[in-house]
Motif scaffolding. Structure first.
Motif, PDB file in Angstrom:
ATOM      1  N   THR A  60       0.869  -1.278  -0.005  1.00 57.88           N
ATOM      2  CA  THR A  60       0.040  -0.124   0.119  1.00 57.88           C
ATOM      3  C   THR A  60       0.793   1.127  -0.071  1.00 57.88           C
ATOM      4  OG1 THR A  60      -0.089  -0.100   2.414  1.00 57.88           O
ATOM      5  CG2 THR A  60      -1.969  -1.248   1.133  1.00 57.88           C
ATOM      6  N   THR A 161      -4.196   7.166  -3.501  1.00 59.92           N
ATOM      7  CA  THR A 161      -4.636   8.014  -2.640  1.00 59.92           C
ATOM      8  C   THR A 161      -3.505   8.759  -1.653  1.00 59.92           C
ATOM      9  OG1 THR A 161      -4.921   6.155  -1.025  1.00 59.92           O
ATOM     10  CG2 THR A 161      -7.091   6.805  -2.143  1.00 59.92           C
ATOM     11  N   CYS A 170      -4.916   2.706  -2.047  1.00 58.48           N
ATOM     12  CA  CYS A 170      -5.960   1.811  -1.506  1.00 58.48           C
ATOM     13  C   CYS A 170      -6.312   0.858  -2.563  1.00 58.48           C
ATOM     14  CB  CYS A 170      -7.473   2.385  -1.086  1.00 58.48           C
ATOM     15  SG  CYS A 170      -7.152   3.623   0.148  1.00 58.48           S
ATOM     16  N   ILE A 186     -12.881  -2.280   0.610  1.00 60.02           N
ATOM     17  CA  ILE A 186     -11.653  -1.471  -0.069  1.00 60.02           C
ATOM     18  C   ILE A 186     -10.789  -2.067   1.152  1.00 60.02           C
ATOM     19  CG2 ILE A 186     -12.370   0.533   1.024  1.00 60.02           C
ATOM     20  CD1 ILE A 186     -10.800   1.776  -1.631  1.00 60.02           C
ATOM     21  N   THR A 188      -7.369  -0.024   2.638  1.00 62.90           N
ATOM     22  CA  THR A 188      -7.256   1.048   2.644  1.00 62.90           C
ATOM     23  C   THR A 188      -5.809   1.776   3.166  1.00 62.90           C
ATOM     24  OG1 THR A 188      -7.814   1.547   5.015  1.00 62.90           O
ATOM     25  CG2 THR A 188      -9.794   1.583   3.318  1.00 62.90           C
ATOM     26  N   THR A 191      -4.219   5.259   4.432  1.00 63.25           N
ATOM     27  CA  THR A 191      -5.019   6.129   4.056  1.00 63.25           C
ATOM     28  C   THR A 191      -6.380   6.480   5.067  1.00 63.25           C
ATOM     29  OG1 THR A 191      -4.346   6.008   1.782  1.00 63.25           O
ATOM     30  CG2 THR A 191      -6.259   7.347   2.051  1.00 63.25           C
ATOM     31  N   LEU A 221     -12.607   8.508  -1.163  1.00 62.83           N
ATOM     32  CA  LEU A 221     -13.386   7.426  -0.410  1.00 62.83           C
ATOM     33  C   LEU A 221     -14.730   7.881   0.198  1.00 62.83           C
ATOM     34  CD1 LEU A 221     -10.153   6.467   1.680  1.00 62.83           C
ATOM     35  CD2 LEU A 221     -11.247   5.495  -0.459  1.00 62.83           C
ATOM     36  N   GLY A 229     -14.071  -1.289   5.030  1.00 60.52           N
ATOM     37  CA  GLY A 229     -12.802  -0.791   4.840  1.00 60.52           C
ATOM     38  C   GLY A 229     -11.834  -1.611   5.623  1.00 60.52           C
ATOM     39  N   PRO A 231      -8.212  -1.710   7.081  1.00 59.97           N
ATOM     40  CA  PRO A 231      -7.200  -0.896   7.191  1.00 59.97           C
ATOM     41  C   PRO A 231      -5.770  -1.547   7.250  1.00 59.97           C
ATOM     42  CG  PRO A 231      -8.276  -1.072   9.163  1.00 59.97           C
ATOM     43  CD  PRO A 231      -8.769  -1.989   8.358  1.00 59.97           C
TER      44      PRO A 231
END
Length: 336
Positions: A60, A161, A170, A186, A188, A191, A221, A229, A231
């Protein structure tokens, strides 16, 4: 997809690694930091997977708590390691890129008015923390915004992002099977985090207008209809759009505090505003605290609310007329 949680005692808390183990490929999204090698090995073994089985690693962003084990995995399995093109030079360890990065970071710290003793403390901490921290990759494959990758019955859509780093991304998830439920999810990275806001302005010195870029990423987003999400740290986010709006509101309030500080103490450099916001800072927090103050001051300058001359920021006269320095927030501090 399986979420693997790896302990991390710093900043945002436990790192997440996402495992896709399909009939055609075994894929990781992020790897955790190098100090968690045995934890990752054990977690993968619980799913019948070893480092040698990994075919691809998607990152990421370049920070070592997300990329630290990518080099070892690649060395073990010859896995393809993929990352956004803007973060690739740093995660690969390109000497010229790192020299430029360090020079830019040090130049900014000086221009922000961070005292020499604080800069020396930060650099000493950075040297201690950098030992065996970053991956050593023989090759990196880059991707850009909008690219897609198929992993079994999942399709990953890259969403660039920027804000936390230049190349933060993401990965939107889409099922490509006829029985797909339509659930929008998603991954993430940093972000969007459930309990913390990622640092903006300090941990990637390459970004100009870092807060402006990050707010644009949050709005992206916010307008999407993701239901979950996943993370880079801690637990899943049930309503990513709501969390994005919360973080936008947080930065709005902080920008209001910055204006209030300048209204109360008068023209000031970044470090003075930083210490008013966060108090006394040490080691790594020197960088992230000063970076946050810088990001907000630059955003306010871009909006025309403050002006910077030779590293000193002051509130514009027309804004000062509206500003009550006795309050800590100003609702119009960040505007769309």
């Amino acid at each position: 997809m399986e979420r693997i949680s790896l302990e991390n005692d710093d900043l945002e808390g436990a790192n997440n690694v996402y495992l896709f183990d399909t009939a055609t490929a075994t894929v990781l999204i992020d790897t955790g930091e190098q100090s968690r090698e045995q934890d990752l090995r054990a977690a993968l073994e619980n799913h019948g997977v070893t480092f040698a089985d990994v075919d691809e690693v998607f990152l990421t962003h370049w920070h070592p708590d997300h990329s630290g084990l990518a080099g070892l995995i690649q060395e073990t399995s010859r896995a393809t390691v993929r990352i956004h093109e803007l973060d690739a030079p740093l995660v690969k360890g390109d000497a010229e890129a790192w020299t430029s990065f360090a020079s830019m970071q040090e130049s900014r710290l000086e221009s922000w008015g961070v005292p020499a003793a604080k800069r020396q403390q930060l650099f000493a901490h950075r040297e201690r923390a950098a030992v065996a921290e970053y991956p050593s990759l023989s090759s990196v494959t880059t991707f850009g915004d909008g690219e897609t990758f198929t992993i079994g019955d999942q399709v990953l859509h890259v969403r660039h992002t920027p804000g936390h780093t230049s190349g933060s991304v993401c990965f939107a998830l889409e099922r490509n099977t006829t029985d797909a439920t339509g659930r929008q999810e998603i991954i993430t990275g940093d972000t969007l985090l459930p309990n913390y806001t990622p640092n903006v302005g300090g941990t990637d010195a390459r970004l100009d207008q870092p807060l402006n870029r990050y707010l644009s990423s949050l709005r992206l987003l916010n307008t999407a209809d993701y239901e979950c999400g996943w993370p880079g740290h801690q637990t899943p986010i049930a309503q990513p759009s709501n969390r994005a709006r919360e973080i936008i509101a947080h930065h709005e309030q902080r920008a209001g505090r910055v204006l209030s500080i300048l209204g109360r103490i008068g023209p000031a450099d970044v470090w003075t505003v930083c210490t008013e916001l966060f108090g006394e800072l040490d080691e790594f927090h020197i960088l992230v605290g000063a970076g946050e103050a810088y990001a907000h001051l630059e955003h306010l300058q871009q909006q025309g609310d403050v002006k910077c001359v030779d590293g000193t920021y002051r509130v514009m006269d027309e804004v000062r007329a509206e500003l009550d320095s006795d309050v800590d927030t100003w609702p119009l501090a960040i505007r769309d």
